[in-house]
Design a protein around this motif. Structure first.
Motif, short mmCIF file in Angstrom:
data_model
loop_
_atom_site.label_atom_id
_atom_site.label_comp_id
_atom_site.label_asym_id
_atom_site.label_seq_id
_atom_site.Cartn_x
_atom_site.Cartn_y
_atom_site.Cartn_z
N ALA A 259 72.76 46.06 92.86
CA ALA A 259 74.20 46.33 92.82
C ALA A 259 74.99 45.04 93.04
O ALA A 259 74.56 44.16 93.81
CB ALA A 259 74.56 47.35 93.89
N SER A 260 76.13 44.96 92.36
CA SER A 260 77.02 43.80 92.45
C SER A 260 76.33 42.50 92.07
O SER A 260 76.76 41.42 92.47
CB SER A 260 77.62 43.66 93.86
N GLY A 261 75.26 42.60 91.33
CA GLY A 261 74.60 41.41 90.83
C GLY A 261 73.82 40.63 91.88
O GLY A 261 73.52 39.45 91.68
N GLU B 85 62.36 41.31 97.98
CA GLU B 85 63.45 40.90 98.87
C GLU B 85 64.79 40.94 98.14
O GLU B 85 64.92 40.40 97.04
CB GLU B 85 63.14 39.46 99.32
N THR B 86 65.77 41.61 98.74
CA THR B 86 67.12 41.57 98.20
C THR B 86 67.83 40.37 98.81
O THR B 86 67.93 40.26 100.04
CB THR B 86 67.89 42.86 98.53
N THR B 87 68.33 39.48 97.98
CA THR B 87 68.90 38.24 98.48
C THR B 87 70.41 38.37 98.60
O THR B 87 71.02 39.36 98.19
CB THR B 87 68.59 37.08 97.50
N THR B 88 71.00 37.36 99.16
CA THR B 88 72.47 37.33 99.29
C THR B 88 73.11 36.67 98.09
O THR B 88 74.33 36.58 97.99
CB THR B 88 72.88 36.57 100.56
N VAL B 89 72.29 36.20 97.17
CA VAL B 89 72.81 35.48 96.01
C VAL B 89 73.28 36.47 94.95
O VAL B 89 72.53 37.39 94.58
CB VAL B 89 71.73 34.55 95.42
N GLN B 90 74.50 36.27 94.48
CA GLN B 90 75.02 37.11 93.39
C GLN B 90 75.03 36.31 92.10
O GLN B 90 75.33 35.12 92.09
CB GLN B 90 76.45 37.56 93.69
N VAL B 91 74.74 37.01 91.01
CA VAL B 91 74.80 36.34 89.71
C VAL B 91 76.27 36.09 89.37
O VAL B 91 77.16 36.78 89.87
CB VAL B 91 74.12 37.17 88.60
N PRO B 92 76.55 35.10 88.52
CA PRO B 92 77.95 34.80 88.17
C PRO B 92 78.63 35.98 87.47
O PRO B 92 78.00 36.71 86.70
CB PRO B 92 77.84 33.60 87.23
N TRP C 130 72.46 30.12 84.16
CA TRP C 130 71.04 29.95 84.48
C TRP C 130 70.80 30.19 85.96
O TRP C 130 71.71 30.11 86.79
CB TRP C 130 70.47 28.63 84.00
N ILE C 131 69.56 30.49 86.26
CA ILE C 131 69.12 30.69 87.64
C ILE C 131 67.89 29.81 87.84
O ILE C 131 66.98 29.82 87.01
CB ILE C 131 68.71 32.15 87.89
N ASP C 132 67.89 29.10 88.93
CA ASP C 132 66.66 28.41 89.33
C ASP C 132 65.83 29.42 90.14
O ASP C 132 66.26 29.84 91.23
CB ASP C 132 66.99 27.17 90.17
N GLU D 29 69.56 28.92 92.91
CA GLU D 29 70.83 28.34 92.49
C GLU D 29 71.20 28.93 91.13
O GLU D 29 70.35 29.13 90.27
CB GLU D 29 70.71 26.82 92.36
N THR D 30 72.48 29.22 90.96
CA THR D 30 72.95 29.72 89.66
C THR D 30 74.04 28.80 89.14
O THR D 30 74.75 28.15 89.93
CB THR D 30 73.52 31.15 89.75
#
Lengths: 428, 410
Positions: free
Chosen positions: B238-240, B253-260, B295-297, B302-303
């Motif tokens: 959810a919310s990318g 693992e659900t990360t705190t990073v959101q896609v752009p 892109w995503i590393d 990193e996005t």
């Protein structure tokens, strides 16, 4: 006042076919109109025509009606309404215009309604043209969609209008008035759709190819037919609500792989609703007779040979310059049609055009040249659709002239050919 | 609107003044020729989904190519969706240049983003049902399909055979399979179910299934699993929010990073398509909400937003050329596709136009749902229509400064 020009015997040149004894009815009050793609005998036995304007931006199609008189060209021409205004998309609103009705006039014999659906290609006002792919879904200039209008020919009222297909135009249509369905093919994506007149919505049945078929026709059970890019017959099975490709193709020249063998015009055999005569949009175009099998079979296809027998192969012929259209059965049982081989990109240059009115005897397959559609110095370019009234008068819609116009012709009677009524055309 | 039957208003036909030059057809031709709609950089071939012209194509209504993958020998496997799912292989090598039908999966309708190459002449696929399933439908199944291969040394008289189909399991009963990814090193197949987004692992060697948890409690997730050569698997909830599975730790693992995403649009942010670029080690991603490319590393998460290459709101197919260029198709079902390229060397993002093939068949490409890169750098795009073709794209390469010792012509 309607300007009409009658052809005379003096128009016949020594080295070419004679001029047809026909009249020309010019849409003088629509000076920018340039094509009349759609022409149909209405449920009231009068002729309905669309004056289309696709090469000047910011002008809508106009609905006209012609009622023949005893003398050719002396009938009543009525300018009924601006179709863009009628459907709520006026031509000056900045979007690509509701500039045409292509093969999308439909006559409902039960209700007296004439349906029409709009098509694209005219640019926004002030622009030199319209790129339908380049403007796809662009909110300001894009063509908003094909609008359907229901015109009551008994009361001369527009009953309702609705968008029948979004963002695209309607190329060709057929009316299943018993089920209240309109079959259509959209442009530019060539999707087959069915519009439900009661629910006022359409269902999309997917793509037919890359080249629009130019006609949809019906059998006696109102199964609908058209073709893909290679002339394979597609049938919309009315009971199963399914578009299916049949293992049968329209005829084409032996040197061709069949590409662009899309159907161009089709007319019902007056003696048998399960038989049609037609022509593909190909070079050279070959007439066909298709006996459909409404019970589910593929039917039988007969190649009737080239529409213009003896025409030599021509390297410079193109789908743009050469057309066969305007198929209509006369009350004498002949199949009438027009063959053109000299449409040019330069409009209104008429000196070397040739549009032949021809006829074929379905019983023998024999074809005859009737003559050129030629009026003084003016020569017709081509005819896409024709219609016939109960009085036997044949009207043809002109393509590629400013203003657009009709041609009117009365086939001669012959004591050895009894006349018979021609059924109301069920498709555009 | 004027009353019906009154004469047209002549003022409507008074046009704004235009240059007389526009009456010259040559001028008009020039205007249009400078405004080409179609992809003019590189070129397309489209292949019908049949072996040769003696054979019937995969039937209309069942031919939408919704999964593609390429084997190391260059054979291109595809799977379709529609009334009946089909699996095929395209061999681009002469004398074949042909599509061979491998399997007709009766009772299955969809294979979407769920086809992977397992080993020589063998692929795995996962099914789902986008319409109303039949009462006896157990759920999306995993299948292994072994191809018979191509044998010939002439242009005719080739032996033909269908693939062997093995139904492995239904990983999440009652749900379809939204996406598959493979880790060949560890002999594992990863999958996502299509309703709850449940992550599962199928051990190919042991033929055992391990069903984990939904990747997001809300069941809002992206229907893609992105895998890297070292075994990391990513998707988005959810919310990318990126969700990562690390095989070293065996943790999801659900990360705190959101896609752009655009402001206010993360609710709709989904991964629509992706491709792993070996040169950069990055995952290039096409976005479903607004048609963004980023892109995503996969290691650092990193996005980087690269831009929005077209006006379309989806990017449904992405693939990478061997030189690192990223090619994609944007557009949703009722669109006409818009092809684009991202050039990492310059950072340029260009809309190339509408795909149009003029070889085998003149055909516009309006809808694409899958992509893959061939062994010789050719790119495959799976058309997704009632009647579909396999589009092959040969990217253009910059001409050398000199050609055969001569300077290039202007």
């Amino acid at each position: 006042m309607t300007r009409t020009v009658k052809a005379t015997a003096a128009d016949a040149g020594a080295a070419e076919e004679p001029a047809v004894n026909a009249a020309m009815i010019v849409f003088d009050k629509l000076p920018l109109s340039d094509t009349c793609w759609s022409l149909l005998t209405g449920p009231d036995d009068r002729i309905y025509a669309a004056a289309c304007t696709e090469h000047t931006g910011g002008v809508s199609a106009y609905l006209l009606r012609y009622t023949p008189a005893e003398e050719l060209g002396k009938g009543k021409l009525e300018y009924l309404f601006d179709i863009g205004d009628a459907v709520g998309e006026p031509a000056h609103n900045g979007r690509a215009t509701q500039c045409k009705v292509h093969y999308c006039f439909l006559a409902d014999p039960d209700t007296g309604i004439l349906y029409g659906a709009t098509h694209l290609s005219g640019g926004p006002r002030g622009e030199p043209g319209y790129s339908w792919f380049g403007s796809w879904h662009e909110p300001h200039r894009s063509f908003l969609g094909s609008f359907l209008f229901a015109f009551d020919t008994r009361s001369d009222r527009i009953l309702w209008t609705d968008m029948c297909y979004p963002w695209e135009g309607s190329r060709c249509m057929a009316l299943d008035h018993r089920r209240g369905l309109i079959h259509g093919v959209a442009f530019p994506r060539s999707h087959y759709f069915v519009y439900d007149l009661e629910r006022r919505c359409h269902t999309d049945y997917g793509r037919t190819g890359s080249v629009n078929p130019q006609a949809i026709w019906l059998d006696s059970r109102f199964n609908a037919y058209t073709t893909d890019d290679f002339g394979n017959v597609l049938r919309f099975n009315a009971d199963r609500q399914r578009l299916e490709r049949l293992e049968i193709r329209l005829p084409c020249a032996a040197h061709s792989d069949g590409w662009h063998n899309v159907v161009y015009d089709v007319v019902e055999d007056p003696r048998d609703p399960d038989v049609v005569y037609g022509i593909p949009w190909n070079l050279p175009a070959r007439l066909f007779r298709y006996r459909m099998d409404p019970s589910g079979g593929v039917g039988e296809m007969a190649d009737l040979g080239p529409a213009l027998p003896g025409q030599p192969y021509k390297e410079t012929a193109t789908f743009f310059s050469d057309h066969v259209g305007g198929l209509v059965f006369g009350q004498d049982g002949w199949l009438y049609y027009c063959v053109s081989d000299m449409v040019r990109e330069v409009w209104d240059v008429v000196s070397d055009r040739r549009c032949l009115l021809m006829r074929m005897d379905p019983a023998t397959g024999r074809t005859e040249k009737i003559g050129l559609l030629k009026f003084g110095d003016f020569r017709a370019a081509y005819v896409a659709r024709s219609g016939i009234t109960s009085g036997g008068r044949i009207l043809m819609g002109d393509v590629i002239n400013h203003p657009s116009r009709l041609y009117e012709y009365q086939p001669p009677t012959s004591p050895d050919r009894p006349t018979a009524a021609v059924p109301l055309r069920r498709w555009g | 609107m004027q009353p019906i039957g009154t004469d047209p208003d002549p003022m409507k036909y008074v046009q704004p003044p235009v240059s007389p030059a526009l009456n010259d057809p040559a001028v008009r031709r020039r205007l249009w020729s400078r405004s080409s709609t179609y992809v003019g950089e590189g070129y397309f071939v489209c292949r019908r989904l049949r072996y040769t012209s003696q054979y019937k194509e995969i039937p209309d209504g069942s031919s939408a190519i919704t999964s593609l993958t390429v084997g190391p020998a260059g054979e291109v496997y595809g799977a379709t969706s529609g009334e009946t799912a089909h699996v095929f292989v395209y061999n681009p090598r002469p004398p074949f240049d042909a599509v061979a039908l491998l399997a007709v999966l009766d009772g299955e309708t969809d294979i979407r983003r769920s086809l992977v190459w397992e080993k020589e002449q063998t692929v795995l696929c996962g099914t789902r049902c986008t319409g109303r399933p039949s009462p006896d439908w157990e759920g999306g199944a995993l299948y292994r399909i072994a191809a018979p291969g191509f044998y010939a040394d002439a242009v005719q008289e080739w032996p033909r055979g269908m693939g062997q189909v093995e139904r492995l399991c239904v990983p999440v009963p009652g749900e379809g399979i939204a996406a598959l990814a493979i880790d060949r090193l560890r002999q594992r197949l990863y999958g996502l179910s299509d309703r709850t987004g449940t992550f599962f692992v199928y051990d190919l060697a042991a033929a055992s299934l391990d069903v984990r948890r939904p990747v997001d409690d809300t069941w809002l997730f992206s229907e893609n699993l992105m895998a890297t050569p070292d075994g990391l698997v990513l998707t988005a909830g959810a919310s990318g929010h990126l969700v990562r599975y690390d095989p070293q730790t065996d943790l999801l693992e659900t990360t705190t990073v959101q896609v752009p995403s655009y402001p206010g649009r993360s609710l709709y942010a989904r991964i629509d398509s992706w491709v792993y670029d070996a040169a950069s080690g990055r995952l290039y991603v096409g976005d479903k909400a607004d048609g963004l490319l980023y892109w995503i590393d996969p290691k650092t998460l990193e996005t980087r937003l690269l831009g929005k290459p077209t006006a379309r709101i989806r990017i449904r197919a992405l693939t990478a050329a061997p030189d690192g260029r990223i090619f994609g198709m944007a557009g949703q079902d009722d669109d006409v596709a818009s092809m684009f390229v991202y050039e990492p060397a310059t950072g340029e993002l260009r809309n190339l136009g509408l795909p149009l093939s003029c070889i085998e068949e003149k055909r516009y490409g309006f809808n694409f749902d899958s992509a893959a890169t061939g062994a010789q750098g050719e790119l495959y795009f799976g058309e997704s229509e009632r009647s579909s073709r396999l589009f092959v794209y040969f990217p253009a390469y910059k001409a050398p400064a000199t050609c055969c010792g001569n300077p290039p012509t202007a």
